[in-house]
Design a protein around this motif. Structure first.
Motif, PDB file in Angstrom:
ATOM      1  N   LEU A   1       0.769  -1.284  -0.120  1.00 58.79           N
ATOM      2  CA  LEU A   1      -0.160   0.006  -0.084  1.00 58.79           C
ATOM      3  C   LEU A   1       1.031   1.207   0.022  1.00 58.79           C
ATOM      4  CD1 LEU A   1      -2.663  -1.193   2.676  1.00 58.79           C
ATOM      5  CD2 LEU A   1      -2.723  -1.756   0.179  1.00 58.79           C
ATOM      6  N   VAL A   2       0.270   1.990  -0.793  1.00 60.19           N
ATOM      7  CA  VAL A   2       1.331   3.505  -0.763  1.00 60.19           C
ATOM      8  C   VAL A   2       0.562   4.707  -0.121  1.00 60.19           C
ATOM      9  CG1 VAL A   2       2.300   5.124  -2.520  1.00 60.19           C
ATOM     10  CG2 VAL A   2       1.852   2.855  -3.149  1.00 60.19           C
ATOM     11  N   TYR A   3       1.205   5.198   0.750  1.00 63.76           N
ATOM     12  CA  TYR A   3       0.604   6.193   1.865  1.00 63.76           C
ATOM     13  C   TYR A   3       1.257   7.450   1.444  1.00 63.76           C
ATOM     14  CZ  TYR A   3      -2.169   2.995   4.691  1.00 63.76           C
ATOM     15  OH  TYR A   3      -3.054   2.052   5.016  1.00 63.76           O
ATOM     16  N   CYS A   4       0.466   8.488   1.622  1.00 66.56           N
ATOM     17  CA  CYS A   4       1.263   9.975   1.349  1.00 66.56           C
ATOM     18  C   CYS A   4       1.452  10.429   2.874  1.00 66.56           C
ATOM     19  CB  CYS A   4      -0.040  10.839   0.777  1.00 66.56           C
ATOM     20  SG  CYS A   4      -1.605  11.144   2.304  1.00 66.56           S
ATOM     21  N   SER A   5       2.078  11.809   2.836  1.00 65.57           N
ATOM     22  CA  SER A   5       2.773  12.110   4.168  1.00 65.57           C
ATOM     23  C   SER A   5       1.533  12.469   5.289  1.00 65.57           C
ATOM     24  CB  SER A   5       3.502  13.481   3.894  1.00 65.57           C
ATOM     25  OG  SER A   5       2.604  14.311   3.395  1.00 65.57           O
TER      26      SER A   5
ATOM     27  N   GLN B   1      -3.920   6.046   2.642  1.00 68.01           N
ATOM     28  CA  GLN B   1      -3.495   5.330   1.280  1.00 68.01           C
ATOM     29  C   GLN B   1      -3.972   6.185   0.015  1.00 68.01           C
ATOM     30  OE1 GLN B   1      -5.112   1.411   0.877  1.00 68.01           O
ATOM     31  NE2 GLN B   1      -4.266   1.256  -1.034  1.00 68.01           N
ATOM     32  N   PHE B   2      -3.355   6.103  -0.902  1.00 65.06           N
ATOM     33  CA  PHE B   2      -3.647   6.751  -2.293  1.00 65.06           C
ATOM     34  C   PHE B   2      -3.308   5.918  -3.438  1.00 65.06           C
ATOM     35  CE2 PHE B   2       0.475   8.374  -2.178  1.00 65.06           C
ATOM     36  CZ  PHE B   2       0.950   8.525  -3.376  1.00 65.06           C
ATOM     37  N   ALA B   3      -2.724   4.852  -3.156  1.00 64.58           N
ATOM     38  CA  ALA B   3      -2.325   3.978  -4.237  1.00 64.58           C
ATOM     39  C   ALA B   3      -1.842   2.466  -3.731  1.00 64.58           C
ATOM     40  CB  ALA B   3      -1.415   4.541  -5.155  1.00 64.58           C
TER      41      ALA B   3
ATOM     42  N   VAL C   1       5.412   7.898   0.972  1.00 58.63           N
ATOM     43  CA  VAL C   1       5.814   8.917   0.274  1.00 58.63           C
ATOM     44  C   VAL C   1       6.033  10.323   1.134  1.00 58.63           C
ATOM     45  CG1 VAL C   1       5.342   7.817  -1.905  1.00 58.63           C
ATOM     46  CG2 VAL C   1       3.825   9.657  -1.065  1.00 58.63           C
ATOM     47  N   LYS C   2       6.878  11.097   0.561  1.00 56.67           N
ATOM     48  CA  LYS C   2       7.239  12.419   1.308  1.00 56.67           C
ATOM     49  C   LYS C   2       6.157  13.681   0.823  1.00 56.67           C
ATOM     50  CE  LYS C   2      11.117  13.100  -1.651  1.00 56.67           C
ATOM     51  NZ  LYS C   2      12.551  13.459  -1.754  1.00 56.67           N
ATOM     52  N   PHE C   3       5.120  13.332   0.086  1.00 54.56           N
ATOM     53  CA  PHE C   3       4.182  14.315  -0.205  1.00 54.56           C
ATOM     54  C   PHE C   3       2.912  14.149   0.151  1.00 54.56           C
ATOM     55  CE2 PHE C   3       7.502  14.051  -3.745  1.00 54.56           C
ATOM     56  CZ  PHE C   3       7.682  15.356  -3.390  1.00 54.56           C
ATOM     57  N   PRO C   4       2.203  15.100   0.468  1.00 53.41           N
ATOM     58  CA  PRO C   4       0.826  15.131   0.728  1.00 53.41           C
ATOM     59  C   PRO C   4       0.119  14.307  -0.568  1.00 53.41           C
ATOM     60  CG  PRO C   4       1.429  17.392   1.013  1.00 53.41           C
ATOM     61  CD  PRO C   4       2.629  16.696   0.292  1.00 53.41           C
ATOM     62  N   ARG C   5      -1.241  13.894  -0.142  1.00 55.27           N
ATOM     63  CA  ARG C   5      -1.838  13.190  -1.260  1.00 55.27           C
ATOM     64  C   ARG C   5      -2.291  13.992  -2.611  1.00 55.27           C
ATOM     65  NH1 ARG C   5      -5.993   9.011  -1.120  1.00 55.27           N
ATOM     66  NH2 ARG C   5      -7.640   9.395  -2.798  1.00 55.27           N
ATOM     67  N   GLN C   6      -2.436  15.122  -2.466  1.00 54.37           N
ATOM     68  CA  GLN C   6      -3.099  16.095  -3.494  1.00 54.37           C
ATOM     69  C   GLN C   6      -1.768  16.307  -4.504  1.00 54.37           C
ATOM     70  OE1 GLN C   6      -6.180  16.486  -4.200  1.00 54.37           O
ATOM     71  NE2 GLN C   6      -5.465  17.471  -6.262  1.00 54.37           N
TER      72      GLN C   6
ATOM     73  N   GLU D   1       1.326  15.108  -9.496  1.00 53.21           N
ATOM     74  CA  GLU D   1       2.764  14.924 -10.092  1.00 53.21           C
ATOM     75  C   GLU D   1       3.163  13.704 -10.448  1.00 53.21           C
ATOM     76  OE1 GLU D   1       5.705  17.232  -8.022  1.00 53.21           O
ATOM     77  OE2 GLU D   1       4.616  18.911  -7.403  1.00 53.21           O
ATOM     78  N   TRP D   2       2.315  12.515 -10.192  1.00 50.50           N
ATOM     79  CA  TRP D   2       2.523  11.289 -10.883  1.00 50.50           C
ATOM     80  C   TRP D   2       2.471  11.197 -12.170  1.00 50.50           C
ATOM     81  CZ3 TRP D   2      -1.634   7.826  -7.851  1.00 50.50           C
ATOM     82  CH2 TRP D   2      -2.799   8.231  -8.273  1.00 50.50           C
ATOM     83  N   LEU D   3       3.294  10.357 -12.736  1.00 51.34           N
ATOM     84  CA  LEU D   3       3.085  10.193 -14.282  1.00 51.34           C
ATOM     85  C   LEU D   3       2.084   9.071 -14.737  1.00 51.34           C
ATOM     86  CD1 LEU D   3       6.962  10.013 -14.975  1.00 51.34           C
ATOM     87  CD2 LEU D   3       5.510  11.773 -15.167  1.00 51.34           C
ATOM     88  N   THR D   4       1.574   9.362 -15.993  1.00 49.14           N
ATOM     89  CA  THR D   4       0.713   8.554 -16.580  1.00 49.14           C
ATOM     90  C   THR D   4       1.392   7.506 -17.608  1.00 49.14           C
ATOM     91  OG1 THR D   4       0.155  10.136 -18.118  1.00 49.14           O
ATOM     92  CG2 THR D   4      -1.253   9.604 -16.048  1.00 49.14           C
ATOM     93  N   PHE D   5       2.844   7.422 -17.724  1.00 48.99           N
ATOM     94  CA  PHE D   5       3.531   6.728 -18.526  1.00 48.99           C
ATOM     95  C   PHE D   5       4.816   6.493 -18.002  1.00 48.99           C
ATOM     96  CE2 PHE D   5       3.893  11.349 -19.207  1.00 48.99           C
ATOM     97  CZ  PHE D   5       5.424  11.478 -19.216  1.00 48.99           C
ATOM     98  N   PRO D   6       5.563   5.261 -18.323  1.00 53.85           N
ATOM     99  CA  PRO D   6       6.807   4.916 -17.776  1.00 53.85           C
ATOM    100  C   PRO D   6       7.686   6.108 -17.971  1.00 53.85           C
ATOM    101  CG  PRO D   6       5.858   3.258 -19.070  1.00 53.85           C
ATOM    102  CD  PRO D   6       5.169   4.245 -19.365  1.00 53.85           C
TER     103      PRO D   6
END
Length: 83
Positions: free
Chosen positions: A12-16, A20-22, A61-66, A71-76
């Motif tokens: 599970l991926v958690y924000c700061s 969980q957001f991913a 991760v070191k960033f807030p959810r929003q 800033e995440w990418l939709t492509f590799p």
């Protein structure tokens, strides 16, 4: 520095903000995490440099959810050999 070998599918991926957001799909190369598809069927990618810690089955991760979602990418990302 985070050891990428510690990151496994389905973590599970958690924000700061500690929500969980991913969910991890798998490591993409040595520097990116590919996330499982969202509700719209889209994979997303985040750089390993965003990871602040691994706590049990959580990747934090070191960033807030929003900010992370904006800033995440939709492509590799390009591999190191392509840059």
């Amino acid at each position: 520095m985070i050891n990428p070998e510690l990151i496994k599918p389905d973590m599970l991926v958690y924000c700061s903000e500690n929500s969980q957001f991913a969910t991890v799909d798998h490591m993409e190369g040595t520097n990116s995490l590919k996330l499982k598809k969202d509700k719209t069927g889209q994979h997303h990618y985040i750089p390993l440099s965003w990871v602040s810690s691994i706590e049990g089955s959580k990747v934090k991760v070191k960033f807030p959810r929003q900010k992370a979602i904006q800033e995440w990418l939709t492509f590799p990302p390009l591999s190191e050999s392509n840059t």
